[in-house]
Design a protein around this motif. Structure first.
Motif, PDB file in Angstrom:
ATOM      1  N   GLY A  27       0.813  -1.208   0.000  1.00 13.55           N
ATOM      2  CA  GLY A  27       0.000   0.000   0.000  1.00 13.55           C
ATOM      3  C   GLY A  27       0.843   1.254   0.000  1.00 13.55           C
ATOM      4  O   GLY A  27       2.048   1.233   0.294  1.00 13.55           O
ATOM      5  N   SER A  28       0.215   2.378  -0.325  1.00 13.88           N
ATOM      6  CA  SER A  28       0.918   3.655  -0.366  1.00 13.88           C
ATOM      7  C   SER A  28       1.523   4.015   0.987  1.00 13.88           C
ATOM      8  O   SER A  28       2.525   4.730   1.062  1.00 13.88           O
ATOM      9  CB  SER A  28      -0.051   4.761  -0.807  1.00 13.88           C
ATOM     10  OG  SER A  28      -1.254   4.722  -0.048  1.00 13.88           O
ATOM     11  N   TRP A  29       0.929   3.506   2.051  1.00 17.13           N
ATOM     12  CA  TRP A  29       1.451   3.772   3.398  1.00 17.13           C
ATOM     13  C   TRP A  29       2.844   3.188   3.618  1.00 17.13           C
ATOM     14  O   TRP A  29       3.550   3.576   4.541  1.00 17.13           O
ATOM     15  CB  TRP A  29       0.492   3.200   4.442  1.00 17.13           C
ATOM     16  CG  TRP A  29       0.254   1.727   4.282  1.00 17.13           C
ATOM     17  CD1 TRP A  29       1.051   0.708   4.729  1.00 17.13           C
ATOM     18  CD2 TRP A  29      -0.832   1.099   3.595  1.00 17.13           C
ATOM     19  NE1 TRP A  29       0.534  -0.510   4.377  1.00 17.13           N
ATOM     20  CE2 TRP A  29      -0.639  -0.307   3.674  1.00 17.13           C
ATOM     21  CE3 TRP A  29      -1.957   1.579   2.941  1.00 17.13           C
ATOM     22  CZ2 TRP A  29      -1.525  -1.225   3.112  1.00 17.13           C
ATOM     23  CZ3 TRP A  29      -2.848   0.667   2.380  1.00 17.13           C
ATOM     24  CH2 TRP A  29      -2.616  -0.719   2.470  1.00 17.13           C
ATOM     25  N   ALA A  30       3.235   2.237   2.761  1.00 17.31           N
ATOM     26  CA  ALA A  30       4.533   1.571   2.928  1.00 17.31           C
ATOM     27  C   ALA A  30       5.695   2.529   2.735  1.00 17.31           C
ATOM     28  O   ALA A  30       6.808   2.268   3.225  1.00 17.31           O
ATOM     29  CB  ALA A  30       4.650   0.417   1.940  1.00 17.31           C
ATOM     30  N   ILE A  31       5.481   3.630   2.047  1.00 14.77           N
ATOM     31  CA  ILE A  31       6.563   4.582   1.814  1.00 14.77           C
ATOM     32  C   ILE A  31       7.124   5.079   3.141  1.00 14.77           C
ATOM     33  O   ILE A  31       8.335   5.238   3.310  1.00 14.77           O
ATOM     34  CB  ILE A  31       6.059   5.749   0.940  1.00 14.77           C
ATOM     35  CG1 ILE A  31       5.686   5.214  -0.455  1.00 14.77           C
ATOM     36  CG2 ILE A  31       7.103   6.850   0.824  1.00 14.77           C
ATOM     37  CD1 ILE A  31       5.042   6.237  -1.367  1.00 14.77           C
ATOM     38  N   GLY A  32       6.243   5.307   4.094  1.00 15.26           N
ATOM     39  CA  GLY A  32       6.695   5.689   5.426  1.00 15.26           C
ATOM     40  C   GLY A  32       7.468   4.580   6.105  1.00 15.26           C
ATOM     41  O   GLY A  32       8.469   4.823   6.792  1.00 15.26           O
ATOM     42  N   ALA A  33       7.010   3.335   5.911  1.00 18.24           N
ATOM     43  CA  ALA A  33       7.694   2.182   6.505  1.00 18.24           C
ATOM     44  C   ALA A  33       9.088   2.017   5.910  1.00 18.24           C
ATOM     45  O   ALA A  33      10.053   1.718   6.627  1.00 18.24           O
ATOM     46  CB  ALA A  33       6.873   0.922   6.286  1.00 18.24           C
ATOM     47  N   PHE A  34       9.219   2.219   4.601  1.00 22.08           N
ATOM     48  CA  PHE A  34      10.534   2.118   3.963  1.00 22.08           C
ATOM     49  C   PHE A  34      11.480   3.185   4.517  1.00 22.08           C
ATOM     50  O   PHE A  34      12.665   2.925   4.751  1.00 22.08           O
ATOM     51  CB  PHE A  34      10.416   2.297   2.444  1.00 22.08           C
ATOM     52  CG  PHE A  34       9.542   1.283   1.755  1.00 22.08           C
ATOM     53  CD1 PHE A  34       9.334   0.031   2.304  1.00 22.08           C
ATOM     54  CD2 PHE A  34       8.918   1.590   0.551  1.00 22.08           C
ATOM     55  CE1 PHE A  34       8.520  -0.905   1.671  1.00 22.08           C
ATOM     56  CE2 PHE A  34       8.113   0.664  -0.086  1.00 22.08           C
ATOM     57  CZ  PHE A  34       7.912  -0.586   0.468  1.00 22.08           C
ATOM     58  N   ASN A  35      10.958   4.373   4.718  1.00 19.18           N
ATOM     59  CA  ASN A  35      11.782   5.466   5.229  1.00 19.18           C
ATOM     60  C   ASN A  35      12.296   5.153   6.634  1.00 19.18           C
ATOM     61  O   ASN A  35      13.432   5.495   6.975  1.00 19.18           O
ATOM     62  CB  ASN A  35      10.974   6.761   5.236  1.00 19.18           C
ATOM     63  CG  ASN A  35      11.807   7.965   5.628  1.00 19.18           C
ATOM     64  OD1 ASN A  35      12.715   8.368   4.906  1.00 19.18           O
ATOM     65  ND2 ASN A  35      11.509   8.545   6.787  1.00 19.18           N
TER      66      ASN A  35
ATOM     67  N   SER B 290       5.605  15.294   4.506  1.00 15.98           N
ATOM     68  CA  SER B 290       6.057  15.072   5.882  1.00 15.98           C
ATOM     69  C   SER B 290       5.652  13.698   6.400  1.00 15.98           C
ATOM     70  O   SER B 290       6.436  13.025   7.066  1.00 15.98           O
ATOM     71  CB  SER B 290       5.479  16.157   6.795  1.00 15.98           C
ATOM     72  OG  SER B 290       5.732  15.871   8.144  1.00 15.98           O
ATOM     73  N   SER B 291       4.421  13.280   6.098  1.00 18.10           N
ATOM     74  CA  SER B 291       3.877  12.054   6.695  1.00 18.10           C
ATOM     75  C   SER B 291       3.979  10.835   5.783  1.00 18.10           C
ATOM     76  O   SER B 291       3.726   9.711   6.223  1.00 18.10           O
ATOM     77  CB  SER B 291       2.413  12.273   7.062  1.00 18.10           C
ATOM     78  OG  SER B 291       1.619  12.440   5.888  1.00 18.10           O
ATOM     79  N   PHE B 292       4.305  11.047   4.484  1.00 19.13           N
ATOM     80  CA  PHE B 292       4.354   9.984   3.483  1.00 19.13           C
ATOM     81  C   PHE B 292       2.982   9.350   3.262  1.00 19.13           C
ATOM     82  O   PHE B 292       2.879   8.204   2.830  1.00 19.13           O
ATOM     83  CB  PHE B 292       5.376   8.898   3.857  1.00 19.13           C
ATOM     84  CG  PHE B 292       6.778   9.409   3.965  1.00 19.13           C
ATOM     85  CD1 PHE B 292       7.508   9.740   2.833  1.00 19.13           C
ATOM     86  CD2 PHE B 292       7.382   9.580   5.199  1.00 19.13           C
ATOM     87  CE1 PHE B 292       8.798  10.217   2.929  1.00 19.13           C
ATOM     88  CE2 PHE B 292       8.677  10.061   5.312  1.00 19.13           C
ATOM     89  CZ  PHE B 292       9.383  10.379   4.167  1.00 19.13           C
ATOM     90  N   ASN B 293       1.929  10.112   3.548  1.00 17.66           N
ATOM     91  CA  ASN B 293       0.585   9.647   3.257  1.00 17.66           C
ATOM     92  C   ASN B 293       0.098  10.284   1.963  1.00 17.66           C
ATOM     93  O   ASN B 293       0.495  11.390   1.606  1.00 17.66           O
ATOM     94  CB  ASN B 293      -0.365   9.993   4.410  1.00 17.66           C
ATOM     95  CG  ASN B 293      -0.158   9.079   5.596  1.00 17.66           C
ATOM     96  OD1 ASN B 293      -0.654   7.973   5.647  1.00 17.66           O
ATOM     97  ND2 ASN B 293       0.614   9.552   6.574  1.00 17.66           N
ATOM     98  N   LEU B 294      -0.784   9.585   1.303  1.00 14.64           N
ATOM     99  CA  LEU B 294      -1.224   9.974  -0.029  1.00 14.64           C
ATOM    100  C   LEU B 294      -2.147  11.185   0.025  1.00 14.64           C
ATOM    101  O   LEU B 294      -3.130  11.174   0.764  1.00 14.64           O
ATOM    102  CB  LEU B 294      -1.968   8.788  -0.642  1.00 14.64           C
ATOM    103  CG  LEU B 294      -2.098   8.714  -2.160  1.00 14.64           C
ATOM    104  CD1 LEU B 294      -0.730   8.679  -2.800  1.00 14.64           C
ATOM    105  CD2 LEU B 294      -2.881   7.463  -2.534  1.00 14.64           C
TER     106      LEU B 294
END
Length: 458
Positions: free
Chosen positions: A306-314, A379-383
């Motif tokens: 999911g798009s939320w994974a970008i924050g997890a990768f960071n 800032s939040s890496f949310n879509l």
């Protein structure tokens, strides 16, 4: 006894007249305040400076904002301060992290003590209960200037029309999205380049070709959480493409048989991927966090997430930046469009009882404007929910931009399986990947489970 002669009386009279005359002249030069107001005679107005009422300074308007977004506390505080600087309207941000936020809002609605604006914890069914008690404001008519800036299929999530399944009678749109999400494939650009792959695959044949090229270079092609709910999410785009929406709905509801209706092709994608050795070791029982760690550390070239994974990768590897997202490739024999899972991440609602309607709506629109949406997402890496924010790019990672553009491919609402059918499918996918079952066997088991589920509903 004094006796006055005629001469003396004359000079005495003259002296008395002089005294009176002098007294009158003195009176003309002085101000004599009346001791009694004469009826019918207006009293002269006092000078303006002496009678003006001192100006009372009004307290600035303060609106209250409840949210549960612990990870976004700082950016929301920063944005609220910026709003106050621009408008003079103060915002009291109250964070309620952890469990219990949903229950808190329900209790507040029951006692007419909701804040001016809040993030909704729940789905359309939960919001319907707030609408029934007239606790939240209808936003469609109040937000005509911005509602078109969101994908139409996303706005529908919290819109209620005639015949809606939640039996809402006061039709309209009662929540607007602060952010959204969806699920797509992501790829490591460096590993793709190493394998000689110049672009993300658009067709199923290109996807399998990319898998073969990655294997040839000793690169593990793919990982995701097939041991969890992700198995269903990854399968959904191929359900829509190979069955079409109407047939998908009919077979899930047991109105048409699953066997022989292209469901075998849907599950056949896992048999093909296994044949091409696409999966990282342990894929059949892997959860999503494990797959995300592998991808962020460059140990696999692709992931479905999911798009939320970008924050997890960071968080896992802040140096990992060279990756992007692409829609699931269209399989051969597709009769419908690719549709992906996704929807509203954080819905915003406004209290019907707010005493500061104009100011609250202004704040909501501020949060949803392009500039703030870009700042919030970066800032939040949310879509970002606002299409203009995603289209502008710039501050947003490439993958986030592509996820945002994919929102137009999100299906309107999920079509639920009956009974235990979904569980049977997820287990079947794991067995297919391990080579312990076939698509045909699993589809037959799914059909049997659907029949039992349909009978139980009756």
């Amino acid at each position: 006894m004094n006796v006055f002669t005629g001469k003396e009386r004359k000079w005495g009279s003259l002296a008395l007249v002089g005294f009176i005359f002098t007294t009158l002249l003195a009176g003309c030069g002085s101000k004599v305040e009346p001791t009694k107001e004469v009826a019918g005679t207006p009293t002269p107005a006092a000078p303006a400076a002496a009678t003006a009422t001192p100006e009372v300074k009004k307290d600035p308007v303060k609106i209250v904002f409840w949210h549960y977004l612990t990870d976004r506390k700082d950016i929301l505080t920063e944005m609220s301060k910026e709003f106050t600087a621009q408008t003079g309207i103060q915002v009291d941000i109250q964070l309620f992290g952890g469990d219990g936020f949903k229950e808190k809002t329900i209790a507040a609605a029951q006692t007419n003590s909701l804040p001016d604006i809040l993030t909704l914890a729940g789905g359309p069914g939960d919001l319907a209960k707030f609408i029934e008690t007239k606790s939240v404001m209808e936003l469609g008519k109040e937000s005509t200037d911005i509602i078109g800036k969101f994908p139409e299929n996303i706005v529908k999530t919290y819109s209620y029309k005639e015949g809606n399944t939640y039996k809402v009678k006061d039709f309209g749109t009662y929540a607007l999205p602060m952010d959204t999400n969806n699920m797509q494939f992501m790829y490591n650009k460096d590993l793709f380049a190493k394998a000689g792959i110049t672009a993300p695959p658009k067709t199923w044949a290109e996807f399998l070709d990319a898998v073969d090229k990655l294997n040839a270079k000793g690169i593990a092609p793919f990982a995701t959480g097939l041991g969890s709910w992700v198995g269903t999410s990854m399968t959904e785009p191929f359900m829509y493409a190979l069955l079409g929406e109407e047939k998908l709905k009919a077979t899930k509801q047991g109105l048409e048989p699953m066997v022989g209706s292209a469901w075998e092709k849907v599950l056949g994608i896992y048999a093909e991927l296994a044949k091409h050795k696409a999966f990282a070791p342990g894929i059949s029982t892997m959860d999503l966090p494990k797959a995300e760690t592998l991808f962020a550390n460059g140990q696999v070239a692709m992931i479905f997430d999911g798009s939320w994974a970008i924050g997890a990768f960071n968080q896992t590897n802040a140096a990992f930046k060279n990756y992007d997202a692409f829609l699931p490739p269209k399989p051969d024999g597709a009769v419908g469009d690719i549709k992906i899972p996704g929807g509203v991440g954080v819905p915003l609602v406004v209290s019907q009882g707010t005493k500061h309607k104009e100011e609250t709506l202004k704040f909501m629109k501020f949060l949803l404007a392009k500039e703030q949406q870009q700042k919030y997402s970066a800032s939040s890496f949310n879509l970002p929910a606002n299409k203009e924010a995603a289209a502008a790019g710039g501050k947003l990672p490439d993958a986030l931009v592509n996820f945002a553009q994919g929102m137009t491919s999100v299906y309107d609402s999920p079509i639920a399986f009956l009974g235990d059918t979904e569980t049977v499918m997820q287990k079947g996918i794991q067995l297919i990947v391990l080579g312990q079952s076939t698509p045909e066997k699993v589809v037959k088991q799914m059909e049997d489970a659907t029949k039992k589920g349909k009978a139980a509903v009756k």
